[in-house]
Design an enzyme around this catalytic site. Structure first.
Site, PDB file in Angstrom:
ATOM      1  N   HIS A 104       0.812  -1.216   0.000  1.00 48.58           N
ATOM      2  CA  HIS A 104       0.000   0.000   0.000  1.00 48.58           C
ATOM      3  C   HIS A 104       0.844   1.265   0.000  1.00 48.58           C
ATOM      4  CE1 HIS A 104      -3.409  -2.477   0.018  1.00 48.58           C
ATOM      5  NE2 HIS A 104      -4.263  -1.552   0.424  1.00 48.58           N
ATOM      6  N   ASP A 171      -5.910   5.149   9.958  1.00 53.79           N
ATOM      7  CA  ASP A 171      -7.314   5.313   9.559  1.00 53.79           C
ATOM      8  C   ASP A 171      -7.835   4.083   8.840  1.00 53.79           C
ATOM      9  OD1 ASP A 171      -7.585   7.897  10.478  1.00 53.79           O
ATOM     10  OD2 ASP A 171      -6.769   8.750   8.639  1.00 53.79           O
ATOM     11  N   GLU A 287      -9.024  14.512  14.324  1.00 57.68           N
ATOM     12  CA  GLU A 287      -8.453  14.771  12.995  1.00 57.68           C
ATOM     13  C   GLU A 287      -9.075  16.045  12.435  1.00 57.68           C
ATOM     14  OE1 GLU A 287      -8.249  11.589  10.152  1.00 57.68           O
ATOM     15  OE2 GLU A 287      -7.064  10.314  11.493  1.00 57.68           O
TER      16      GLU A 287
END
Ligand code: FAD
Length: 529
Positions: A104, A171, A287
């Site tokens: 990723h 996240d 956030e």
């Protein structure tokens, strides 16, 4: 008749020999880059050279860098990895080796051009469910021993069965433990619990010499600190011991909208100033993100806002062009169910969000942590997950965020009008990071992370790439001392600058733990020396 059967036998023999040659050739078309002696080692059956294997690791989530390794190792044990690295280390011409977690990365960081990619995820199939174990000790309390190849979602699922969970998250949970610990692992939980690298007690690491070393802050500490945030440069993490706390049941999840940048950041900073791990009135997550005219309020990262509120939100966004969204969460369980709302009211008293623009949800703890997954599944179903991702992630010193807001958000991003993706913007506390680790952050007590998480088409990614370059150029010219998170640098000089005062130690650690500079070449740090 006899003549016919001789011809048939000859034809069959030729066919057999051709088939045999082609089968052998297919399974082991030995490559010019690797020593044929590798074929004789015990793990050779797990080393694959077929085009499908090569292709599966020659791209990543970024879909912008494509590099072919000479071979892929699907390890069935840690020993396969140590043997491979030892072999390369002792070879006259060592080859490079890259651990690949879930691939990723966005810039080829887990690739190894003409080297060997170790597909860590294959270890998951060989551990028979033993890749994650929960234990307790008098000194540490509860902890999980987790294979470097494990996905965080599985860490969550396994630990929660015992009523416990890690405290620091990313996240998105479909990332491997080894992959995020090689960077830092950040999210809204970082301001209070520190990055994931601050929540590791111990690791097993296969160094660039092929030795397995158990390390912690007390034992082999130089390797321990090197590997955490070490971009895969010092060893392959095969086990990490992660701190656990009792898992909460549910989460109050809140978003508030601001039209004024200073009010937004002042409130973010106020909220993260209450950050003691045991401080009962602190938030668990904070956030922030940008809503802009060129994109919808909901996106793949989270579809938080109910559709009934979208017109109202869009009209606010149209009025101001940029709206800042503060996102906060507080966990609760049976014991705190009665008090959580009052605690939040107290915390939010006096905040300056736009009147009437506070939105609230009540979700399960697991749904909250796994909130990005549904967006991912939707994009997959539309064929939009595997598009190019020209991302840019930065850490900014708090003292320069206003300059960044004006120079980047307003004068670059808004004017260029191409950013349709997610833009994150939230602060964290430096004291929650350990300076001995390899990860680099700005030199101020509070710093911000900004993430431009663009998705683009296959033929327009250059516009996003150019915007990223212009943002970096602006910061450089304005003297804003940013640090890249998930860094992408093009030259040795840029890496020296990136690590700053940590560079000397980073180099010395490389010489100590990976002296032949074999590991994680996709980071492009030591490739040219
Ligand atoms: P890979 O991309 O496979 O590898 C990354 C690097 O680590 C490579 O250099 C590789 O060689 C090395 N590596 C991999 N495994 C090991 C190991 N076991 N030992 C040593 N080195 C190893 N990051 C955050 O911090 N917070 C987020 O919220 C967040 N959200 C994301 C959401 C999405 C959709 C994506 C795509 C990425 C996100 N990231 C986030 C970034 C992510 O943490 C990094 O890209 C991470 O490296 C990905 O993990 P991976 O397992 O895919 O690693």
């Amino acid at each position: 008749m006899a003549e016919n059967s001789t011809i048939t036998i000859c034809l069959m023999a030729i066919l057999f020999i051709t088939r045999l040659a082609s089968t052998l050739g297919k399974s082991r078309p030995w490559t010019g880059f690797l020593s044929p002696r590798l074929q004789t080692l015990h793990f050779a059956r797990n080393l694959h050279l077929e085009p499908d294997a090569i292709k599966s690791v020659s791209s990543d989530y970024g879909n912008l860098v494509h590099e072919n390794p000479a071979a892929v190792l699907y390890p069935s044990s840690i020993e396969d990895i140590t043997s491979l690295i030892k072999f390369s280390y002792n070879n006259y011409t060592p080859f490079t080796v890259a651990a690949r977690g879930h691939g990723h990365s966005v810039g080829g960081q887990a690739m190894a051009s003409n080297g060997v990619v170790v597909d860590m995820m294959s270890l998951r199939h060989h551990k028979n469910g033993t890749g994650i174990t929960v234990s307790k000790s008098p000194s540490l309390g509860f902890y999980a021993d987790v294979g470097g190849e494990q996905l965080w979602i599985d860490v969550l699922r396994s630990t929660i069965e015992h009523g416990f969970a890690p405290v620091s998250w990313t996240d998105y949970l479909y990332l491997t433990v080894g992959g995020t610990l090689s960077n830092a692992g950040i999210s809204g939980t970082t301001f209070r619990y520190g990055p994931q690298i601050s929540n590791v007690y111990e690791m097993d690491v296969v160094t660039g010499k092929g030795e397995v070393v158990t390390c912690s802050s007390r034992s082999n500490s130089e390797l321990f600190y090197a590997v955490l945030g070490g971009l895969g440069q010092f060893g392959i993490i095969t086990r990490a011991r992660i701190a656990l706390e009792p898992a909460p049941k549910r989460v109050k999840w809140v978003r508030m909208l601001y039209s004024d940048f200073s009010a937004f950041t002042k409130d973010q900073e106020l909220l993260i100033s209450i950050n003691g791990r045991k401080q009962k009135n602190a938030l668990d997550y904070l956030e922030g993100s940008l809503l802009m005219v060129q994109g919808p309020p909901n996106n793949w990262r989270s579809s938080f806002f109910p559709s009934s509120d979208i017109p109202k939100i869009m009209s606010l966004v149209t009025q101001h062009a940029i709206i800042y969204c503060l996102e906060a969460a507080k966990y609760y369980d049976d014991e705190t169910r009665q008090t959580v709302d009052k605690d939040l009211q107290q915390l939010f008293k006096g905040l300056s969000f736009v009147d009437g623009f506070m939105f609230e949800k009540d979700v399960s703890y697991v749904d909250f942590l796994n909130r990005v997954r549904s967006g991912e599944e939707k994009l997959h179903s539309q064929g939009l997950w595997d598009v190019p991702h020209p991302w840019l992630n930065l850490f900014l010193p708090k003292s320069r965020i206003s300059d960044f807001n004006k120079g980047v958000f307003h004068d670059i991003v808004l004017k260029r009008n191409i950013t349709t993706g997610v833009v994150l913007f939230y602060p964290m506390n430096r004291q929650k990071w350990d300076d001995k680790m390899s990860a680099v952050i700005p030199d101020e007590d509070v710093f911000y992370t900004v993430g431009f998480l663009h998705s683009s088409g296959f033929d327009d990614w250059q516009a996003y790439d150019q915007q990223n370059k212009d943002i970096l150029k602006f910061c450089h010219q304005a003297g804003i001392e940013i640090k890249q998170y998930l860094p992408l640098h093009n030259s040795y000089k840029e890496w020296i600058n990136h690590f700053g005062s940590k560079w000397r130690r980073f180099r010395e650690r490389k010489a100590q733990f990976d002296p032949k500079m074999m590991l994680s070449p996709g980071q492009r740090i030591f490739n040219d020396i």
